[in-house]
Design a protein around this motif. Structure first.
Motif, short mmCIF file in Angstrom:
data_model
loop_
_atom_site.label_atom_id
_atom_site.label_comp_id
_atom_site.label_asym_id
_atom_site.label_seq_id
_atom_site.Cartn_x
_atom_site.Cartn_y
_atom_site.Cartn_z
N GLY A 234 10.92 -3.35 14.90
CA GLY A 234 11.24 -2.08 14.27
C GLY A 234 11.00 -2.10 12.76
O GLY A 234 10.48 -1.14 12.18
N ALA A 235 11.35 -3.23 12.12
CA ALA A 235 11.12 -3.36 10.68
C ALA A 235 9.63 -3.36 10.36
O ALA A 235 9.19 -2.75 9.38
N ALA A 236 8.84 -4.05 11.20
CA ALA A 236 7.39 -4.06 10.98
C ALA A 236 6.79 -2.67 11.14
O ALA A 236 5.95 -2.24 10.35
N ALA A 237 7.24 -1.95 12.17
CA ALA A 237 6.76 -0.58 12.37
C ALA A 237 7.19 0.31 11.21
O ALA A 237 6.44 1.20 10.78
N GLY A 238 8.40 0.09 10.69
CA GLY A 238 8.87 0.87 9.55
C GLY A 238 8.05 0.60 8.29
O GLY A 238 7.74 1.53 7.54
N ALA A 239 7.68 -0.67 8.07
CA ALA A 239 6.86 -0.99 6.91
C ALA A 239 5.49 -0.32 7.00
O ALA A 239 4.99 0.24 6.02
N ALA A 240 4.88 -0.37 8.20
CA ALA A 240 3.58 0.28 8.38
C ALA A 240 3.71 1.79 8.23
O ALA A 240 2.85 2.45 7.63
N GLY A 241 4.81 2.36 8.76
CA GLY A 241 5.02 3.79 8.63
C GLY A 241 5.24 4.21 7.18
O GLY A 241 4.76 5.27 6.75
N LEU A 242 5.95 3.37 6.42
CA LEU A 242 6.17 3.68 5.00
C LEU A 242 4.85 3.68 4.23
O LEU A 242 4.63 4.51 3.34
N LEU A 243 3.96 2.76 4.60
CA LEU A 243 2.64 2.75 3.96
C LEU A 243 1.88 4.03 4.30
O LEU A 243 1.15 4.57 3.45
N CYS A 244 2.03 4.53 5.52
CA CYS A 244 1.41 5.81 5.90
C CYS A 244 1.90 6.94 5.00
O CYS A 244 1.11 7.77 4.53
N VAL A 245 3.21 6.99 4.79
CA VAL A 245 3.78 8.04 3.95
C VAL A 245 3.29 7.90 2.52
O VAL A 245 2.98 8.90 1.85
N CYS A 246 3.19 6.66 2.02
CA CYS A 246 2.69 6.44 0.65
C CYS A 246 1.25 6.92 0.51
O CYS A 246 0.88 7.49 -0.53
N VAL A 247 0.44 6.70 1.54
CA VAL A 247 -0.93 7.20 1.51
C VAL A 247 -0.95 8.71 1.52
O VAL A 247 -1.73 9.36 0.78
N ALA A 248 -0.10 9.34 2.35
CA ALA A 248 -0.06 10.80 2.43
C ALA A 248 0.37 11.42 1.10
O ALA A 248 -0.15 12.45 0.68
N ILE A 249 1.31 10.77 0.42
CA ILE A 249 1.76 11.27 -0.87
C ILE A 249 0.72 11.03 -1.96
O ILE A 249 0.61 11.80 -2.91
N GLY A 250 -0.05 9.96 -1.81
CA GLY A 250 -1.03 9.60 -2.82
C GLY A 250 -0.60 8.46 -3.72
O GLY A 250 -1.24 8.19 -4.75
N LEU A 251 0.48 7.76 -3.34
CA LEU A 251 0.97 6.65 -4.15
C LEU A 251 0.11 5.40 -4.01
O LEU A 251 0.08 4.55 -4.89
N LEU A 252 -0.55 5.25 -2.85
CA LEU A 252 -1.39 4.08 -2.59
C LEU A 252 -2.76 4.53 -2.13
O LEU A 252 -2.89 5.54 -1.42
N ALA A 253 -3.76 3.76 -2.50
CA ALA A 253 -5.11 4.01 -1.97
C ALA A 253 -5.12 3.65 -0.48
O ALA A 253 -4.47 2.67 -0.08
N PRO A 254 -5.79 4.41 0.36
CA PRO A 254 -5.76 4.15 1.81
C PRO A 254 -6.16 2.74 2.19
O PRO A 254 -5.48 2.10 2.99
N LEU A 255 -7.25 2.25 1.65
CA LEU A 255 -7.72 0.91 2.03
C LEU A 255 -6.74 -0.16 1.55
O LEU A 255 -6.54 -1.18 2.23
N THR A 256 -6.13 0.05 0.39
CA THR A 256 -5.13 -0.90 -0.10
C THR A 256 -3.93 -0.95 0.83
O THR A 256 -3.42 -2.04 1.16
N ALA A 257 -3.47 0.21 1.27
CA ALA A 257 -2.33 0.26 2.18
C ALA A 257 -2.66 -0.39 3.51
O ALA A 257 -1.85 -1.15 4.07
#
Length: 313
Positions: A234-257
């Motif tokens: 669950g924690a691993a899925a949450g970390a991956a999901g948080l990266l998805c949200v960061c990409v959607a917001i624009g905080l991280l570059a997609p390839l970096t995430a």
């Protein structure tokens, strides 16, 4: 009755949890959204068809080719309704989308073979994808994913097996939703949006096919109990999901995430410490579970990490 007969009968019994999670997702979503959005309607109908296929697979044997054919037809119907990866903007995008949906849906299904990990991963992934959908102005997708998250949470405290019906439904709907969210965006966003929501399932399947066992097996051999393993997934899925949200917001570059999530999951999996477990055939007579001699198949005899013997496809 022999132990093999018991395992066989358990394998082909219908898994009512799959029916429950399908109905708990489809009915509220259809009631809330209606049939106005053709894409969501197609995902619900195709997901229900795949769930019906899984229910049949739980009750009788079906050839792998027949299963893949039905899944491909369902995925093709979704593609025709506008849920499609837009890598090239031409006809190859359709077959690529079908292959991705079918392949990743079966990766999620493989999670259902160990410790009931899938409800945890599905609930966490659906919550973060729903957040990304709201950010990307896709409220209908957010409603669908939020409904699935609630349905998955409802199975966490239940001992009712989900079976192929529920696992294929979850994998199909999550994958189609991710494809819908990245349609028409840049290629790096498409890559990150496809990989991150399915990262845990893909990594787990990769380790299984690499003959090292699923990641959960490595965690069990390291001495972790069922609840800790489920929490780790669950924690691993949450970390991956948080990266998805960061990409959607624009905080991280997609390839970096995408690269960060992949490295995190792979490194963590390889760092799992293992220990030797005494084979059942070498157990001392006084250590042998008494129910084995009586023909029963307790959890220990099947392995503490497997609960219903289901696998890929």
């Amino acid at each position: 009755m022999s132990a093999a007969d018991v395992v066989s009968r358990r394998r082909f019994d219908p898994r009512w949890g799959g029916i429950a999670i399908t109905l708990a997702t489809v009915v509220p979503s259809a009631a809330a959204l209606g049939l106005t959005d053709l894409r969501i309607t197609a995902i619900l109908l195709a997901g229900t068809a795949v769930a019906a296929l899984g229910q049949i697979c739980d009750m009788t044997r079906l050839p792998v080719l027949a299963r893949l054919t039905v899944q491909s037809v369902a995925a093709g119907g979704v593609v025709l309704c506008g849920v499609q990866i837009t890598l090239t903007g031409h006809w190859p995008d359709g077959p690529v989308t079908v292959m991705w949906i079918v392949g990743v849906a079966n990766c999620f299904s493989l999670l259902n073979s160990t410790d009931r990990l899938l409800p945890v991963v599905a609930a966490v992934t659906a919550v973060f994808l729903a957040g990304a959908a709201l950010i990307l102005a896709e409220p209908a997708v957010a409603v669908l994913l939020a409904t699935m998250a609630c349905a998955s949470l409802g199975l966490l405290g239940s001992r009712t097996p989900m079976g192929s019906s529920g696992s294929l439904f979850i994998g199909f709907v999550l994958t189609c939703s991710a494809v819908l969210l990245i349609a028409g965006r840049s290629q790096d966003t498409i890559g990150a949006g496809l990989v991150l929501p399915a990262l845990v399932a893909i990594a787990d399947t990769g380790f299984a096919f690499a003959c090292t066992g699923q990641i959960s097996e490595r965690l069990h051999r390291g001495g972790l109990d069922l609840q800790t393993v489920a929490g780790t997934y669950g924690a691993a899925a949450g970390a991956a999901g948080l990266l998805c949200v960061c990409v959607a917001i624009g905080l991280l570059a997609p390839l970096t995430a995408a690269a960060a999530g992949t490295v995190l999951v792979v490194v963590a999996a390889f760092q799992c410490r293992t220990r030797r477990v005494t084979p059942a055939s070498r157990m001392a007579p006084e250590q042998t579970p008494p129910l084995i001699g009586a023909g029963a198949v307790p959890q220990q005899a099947r392995g503490p990490h497997r609960w219903d013997g289901e696998g890929l496809f």
